[in-house]
Design an enzyme around this catalytic site. Structure first.
Site, mmCIF file in Angstrom:
data_model
loop_
_atom_site.group_PDB
_atom_site.id
_atom_site.type_symbol
_atom_site.label_atom_id
_atom_site.label_comp_id
_atom_site.label_asym_id
_atom_site.label_seq_id
_atom_site.Cartn_x
_atom_site.Cartn_y
_atom_site.Cartn_z
ATOM 1 N N ASP A 1 -9.325 -9.289 5.885
ATOM 2 C CA ASP A 1 -9.150 -8.009 6.593
ATOM 3 C C ASP A 1 -10.444 -7.235 6.884
ATOM 4 O OD1 ASP A 1 -6.556 -8.839 6.111
ATOM 5 O OD2 ASP A 1 -5.923 -7.043 5.040
ATOM 6 N N LYS B 1 -0.928 -11.085 9.201
ATOM 7 C CA LYS B 1 0.088 -10.731 8.209
ATOM 8 C C LYS B 1 0.494 -9.286 8.387
ATOM 9 C CE LYS B 1 -3.550 -9.621 4.984
ATOM 10 N NZ LYS B 1 -3.288 -8.180 4.886
ATOM 11 N N CYS C 1 -5.495 -6.105 -0.675
ATOM 12 C CA CYS C 1 -5.308 -7.431 -0.072
ATOM 13 C C CYS C 1 -6.114 -8.537 -0.747
ATOM 14 C CB CYS C 1 -5.565 -7.359 1.419
ATOM 15 S SG CYS C 1 -4.280 -6.369 2.237
HETATM 16 C C1 VGL Z 1 -4.738 -3.239 3.076
HETATM 17 C C2 VGL Z 1 -3.594 -1.312 2.606
HETATM 18 C C3 VGL Z 1 -2.756 -1.518 3.675
HETATM 19 C C4 VGL Z 1 -5.852 -4.160 2.703
HETATM 20 C C5 VGL Z 1 -3.893 -3.481 4.131
HETATM 21 O O1 VGL Z 1 -6.336 -4.908 3.577
HETATM 22 O O2 VGL Z 1 -6.272 -4.143 1.521
HETATM 23 N N1 VGL Z 1 -4.573 -2.165 2.300
HETATM 24 N N2 VGL Z 1 -2.911 -2.614 4.436
#
Ligand code: VGL
Ligand code: ZN
Length: 210
Positions: A14, A112, A157
């Site tokens: 991410d 995702k 994540c």
């Molecule tokens: C994430 C919160 C919401 C992450 C993704 O990538 O850690 N955290 N969505």
């Protein structure tokens, strides 16, 4: 020490604009992970990028729960869910990879969190811990045994992905200098302790070959 990463995968979690400074769910120093990741990614035999990829009506967004404040929690059928600021909406600039991230060397991009009613922190499973993304099968078919992880956010994540990797029988190594955390109410320390207890290893990207 010559480490061979030929049979290892790097999962870059991410590294998207919304998790970097100026983004909708900015992680402090989030953009600092880009340079170490760019340096080490070509050294891995298997290279995976993940992308948080939510529809605008996603139920992990506080905005889709009238009256709820960002960073409060609610109960979902699969457990407690943090209600986040709207982030990583499919096709937006915020969902795009950080512009300096070297995406060309990647073999696979896994998205995702695209089902409106369920969040997905892990690169392997939705937050019900049983709906798979397909990543485990991909890594197994490519003969991967060790999964290194870097990216954002350490305590969400990255941690969920590392814990699932161990549960699935991979060895998992978190590259702490190439990750940054959100740290919501002590979540960073809790995630580090949980990973250590589960047998996740820790190493420094700075010690890996480029
Ligand atoms: C994430 C919160 C919401 C992450 C993704 O990538 O850690 N955290 N969505
Ligand atoms: Zn998300």
């Amino acid at each position: 020490m010559a480490i061979s990463l030929e049979r290892a995968a790097l999962a870059v979690i991410d590294v998207q604009n919304d998790f970097c400074p100026g983004g909708a769910l900015a992680v402090t120093g989030g953009d600092a992970v880009v340079a170490p990741i760019n340096r080490i990614l070509p050294g891995f035999g298997v290279r995976v990028l993940t992308q948080d990829w939510h529809p605008a009506d996603h139920l992990s967004f506080a905005a889709n729960h009238p009256g709820a404040a960002p960073f409060s929690t609610t109960e979902m059928p699969y457990g407690t869910q943090v209600l986040w600021p709207t982030h990583c909406v499919q096709g937006t600039e915020g969902a795009a990879f950080h512009p300096a991230l070297a995406t060309t060397p990647a073999d696979l991009v896994i998205r995702k969190g695209f089902r409106p009613a369920i969040d997905s922190y892990s690169a392997f499973f939705e937050n019900d811990r049983e709906t798979p993304t397909g990543l485990a099968g991909y890594l197994r078919e490519r003969g991967v045994e060790a999964l290194y992880l870097a990216g954002l956010a350490t305590d969400f994540c990255v941690a969920y992905s590392a814990l699932d990797a161990v549960r699935l029988g991979f060895s998992a190594i978190v590259l702490t200098d190439a990750c940054r955390g959100i740290d919501l109410d002590g979540s960073l320390a809790a995630a580090m302790a949980g990973m250590a207890e589960a047998g996740v290893g820790f190493a420094a990207a700075a010690d890996l070959p480029g």
